[in-house]
Design an enzyme around this catalytic site. Structure first.
Site, PDB file in Angstrom:
ATOM      1  N   ASP A  84     -74.221 -52.140  54.817  1.00 23.14           N
ATOM      2  CA  ASP A  84     -73.618 -53.468  54.911  1.00 23.14           C
ATOM      3  C   ASP A  84     -73.227 -54.063  53.556  1.00 23.14           C
ATOM      4  OD1 ASP A  84     -72.850 -55.555  56.704  1.00 23.14           O
ATOM      5  OD2 ASP A  84     -74.552 -56.739  56.029  1.00 23.14           O
ATOM      6  N   HIS A 183     -74.217 -67.254  55.071  1.00 31.28           N
ATOM      7  CA  HIS A 183     -75.357 -66.397  54.772  1.00 31.28           C
ATOM      8  C   HIS A 183     -76.536 -67.223  54.246  1.00 31.28           C
ATOM      9  CE1 HIS A 183     -71.997 -63.390  54.269  1.00 31.28           C
ATOM     10  NE2 HIS A 183     -72.829 -62.701  55.014  1.00 31.28           N
TER      11      HIS A 183
END
Length: 283
Positions: A84, A183
């Site tokens: 990722d 995030h």
């Protein structure tokens, strides 16, 4: 069970109008907890390792990748391994050798034209090796310790027309979109733009991915899935569960308590509960 290709799990989830939970792995305990939650639910999941996690492990991908793959092999449900938020082309090129069937190449820090060029090159390289490639357009924000980006900041949200052009130009297999999440949120107060999610779903032929999902309330996540999100990334929520359990144990433990297994058990169990909750929300 053997590792499953991310593409197969995503295709099945999309056909069944549900979303696949993709959980970030930092330690072995993370991977064990995620797999245990998936087994309890009887549902497939994705174990994903970020470039930042690799940096934490001294820049060595192999040890944490092998650990995650080992957990997946011992699990009673289908699990895929995903690399990722890769910005380093050198790390990207290690993916095929360590059990990963998919990579998220992150060119979102680049301007649009540079993002297209870099992502197209990454997709071509990945496809030559049978890897599924995810990319990001827009700015989710909150990564690498930066302050969460306002969902209303100029250029923050993904434009449907630009998304269509980007997917066409790069040939990516999935698109992470900026629709109001961020995030590293430690509270669950993000409000998603569900109309935008629907317009993005209609604009591109590939599955949509939601990053920063730890900060999104359950009802918002369920609506996002209904609107067309197929892969949902979750990381910070597990870290909150892990750290909270360790902190609670150490606050109550006598000074003579030194065995880390005593608090890592609690940390792992707390992450199982958190992962199981998100799996249930995503259906």
């Amino acid at each position: 069970m053997p590792l499953k290709p991310t593409a197969d799990l995503i295709t099945a989830a999309r056909a069944e109008h549900r979303a696949l939970a993709a959980f970030n792995v930092i330690t072995l305990e993370h991977a064990e907890a995620i797999a245990a939650a998936a087994e309890t639910a009887g549902t497939p999941i994705i174990l994903q390792i970020s470039e930042n996690a690799v940096k934490f492990h001294h820049g060595r991908l192999a040890p944490i990748a092998r650990a995650a793959a080992g957990v997946a092999a011992a699990a009673a449900v289908d699990i895929a391994l995903h690399l990722d938020h890769v910005e380093d082309p050198g790390l990207l090129r290690q993916a095929a050798d360590h059990g990963f069937s998919s990579v998220m190449f992150d060119g979102s820090h680049l301007d649009y034209a540079a993002n297209v060029r870099a992502t197209r090159a990454a997709a071509e390289w990945a496809h030559e090796r049978g890897l599924w490639l995810e990319a990001e357009l827009g700015r989710v924000g909150g990564k690498d310790g930066e302050a969460p980006l306002s969902a209303h900041a100029p250029g923050a949200r993904t434009d449907p027309g630009e998304a269509h052009a980007f997917v066409t130009a790069t040939g990516v297999d999935a698109l992470a979109v900026a629709v109001g999440s961020s995030h590293a949120m430690t509270d669950r107060s993000a409000a998603l733009d569900h109309d935008l999610i629907a317009r993005l779903r209609d604009a591109v032929a590939v599955p949509l991915v939601l990053h920063g999902s730890s900060g999104v309330p359950d009802t918002e996540l369920a609506r996002a899935v209904a609107a067309g999100v197929v892969k949902v990334n979750i990381g910070t929520a597990l870290n909150i569960a892990f750290t909270g359990a360790v902190r609670e144990y150490l606050e109550q433990a006598p000074a003579s308590a030194v065995d880390p297994r005593e608090y890592l058990v609690s940390a792992r169990e707390n992450m199982v509960k958190t992962a199981a909750h998100f799996i249930g929300v995503l259906g």
